[in-house]
Design an enzyme around this catalytic site. Structure first.
Site: not given
Length: 298
Positions: A35, A122, A179, A227
């Site tokens: 990520e 996040n 997100n 995402d």
């Protein structure tokens, strides 16, 4: 270094100008879930997260090597670089947003709102006024897989703004799981993905100083869930999804995809001219040079 055939899927003629290398390079693999890639042009390196392994990794462009940047990392997820070249990180496990100073020390930017701990920050972006905007879903407290299981103190998954003076403002409170997020090049709009809606979608807001207005659905996901989100120099909005990167024209039309062999979590434009895509996908990190540049911000 593995090579994977680049697969650009044309859905609208406006995507015809976007192409790139015939082959993608897989720079690294063997992670649990990658990520948050962020590129630092001065050092020619990329920092990205391997969340369940509680570590942040560093890929060196000059050597091609990947090493551990920080472990434990507080189960860091999304990152960005501020305008002074410092790393801004969302630490899911520590439930905070931090800045890594040039000397390596860590400064806490925000860890609570109205006296209550965040869920698990996040993803994050910086505004030209120095404020830090970030999303706060619950993935890091839902289980012990990528954080520490806990009850939400706030009771909702929101979007926040942290100002240089330390104040934290709630800017959006009607999300299921906010997100990825990205400003338009002129910072007049903010695009925010909502992962858990059905279908998953991106909403677009008008930026009114420290506040947001609007929030209409900009684009929906036709394969899995959205995402990470980025904007290119033409105003197109890119989003990571299960089958690759989806590219939307400024009017919200899905014009094309870069299909990937693994589920995409996030990506960034990097390189000296912001025309190299660095993509985190499942267990791996990929890159390819493309015929479009990432947005240049004020």
């Amino acid at each position: 270094m593995d090579m994977v055939k680049a697969d650009f899927q044309l859905l609208d003629e406006r995507f015809a100008r976007i192409n790139g290398d015939e082959w993608m390079q897989r720079l690294h693999t063997g992670c649990r879930w990658t990520e948050g890639p962020v590129y630092f042009p001065a050092g020619r390196y990329l920092v990205f997260s391997d969340i369940p392994n509680d570590r942040t990794l560093r890929w060196d462009e000059t050597t091609g090597q990947v090493g551990v940047f920080r472990q434990p990392s507080g189960y860091a997820n999304g990152h960005t670089a501020d305008r002074r070249g410092r790393l801004i990180s969302c630490e899911q496990g520590n439930r905070r947003v931090t800045r890594t100073e040039h000397d390596g020390s860590i400064t806490v930017i925000a860890d609570a709102w109205n006296g209550k701990k965040f869920n698990s920050p996040n993803d994050v972006v910086e505004h030209s006024d120095g404020s830090i905007w970030f999303t706060d879903p619950s993935y890091g407290i839902d289980s012990d897989y990528e954080g520490y299981q806990a009850e939400s103190e706030i009771g909702a998954c929101n979007v926040y703004r942290a100002d240089p003076d330390g104040s934290v403002t709630l800017v959006a409170d009607d999300f299921s799981r906010p997100n990825g997020l990205a400003f338009s090049a002129d910072e007049s709009k903010l695009y925010i993905a909502d992962t858990r809606q059905d279908p998953s979608h991106i909403r677009v807001f008008d930026v009114k100083g420290a506040r947001l207005a609007g929030g209409a659905i900009f684009g929906t996901c036709d394969n899995g869930r959205f995402d990470g989100v980025r904007v290119d120099s033409k105003g197109d909005v890119w989003a990571a999804a299960h089958d690759g990167l989806h590219c939307f024209a400024p009017d919200g039309t899905l014009i094309g995809k870069l299909r990937m062999p693994e589920i995409c979590s996030n990506f960034t434009f990097g390189g000296a001219r912001r025309n190299e895509l660095f993509i985190t996908a499942s267990s791996s990190l990929y890159t390819l040079r493309v015929t479009v540049n990432g947005a240049r911000y004020p």
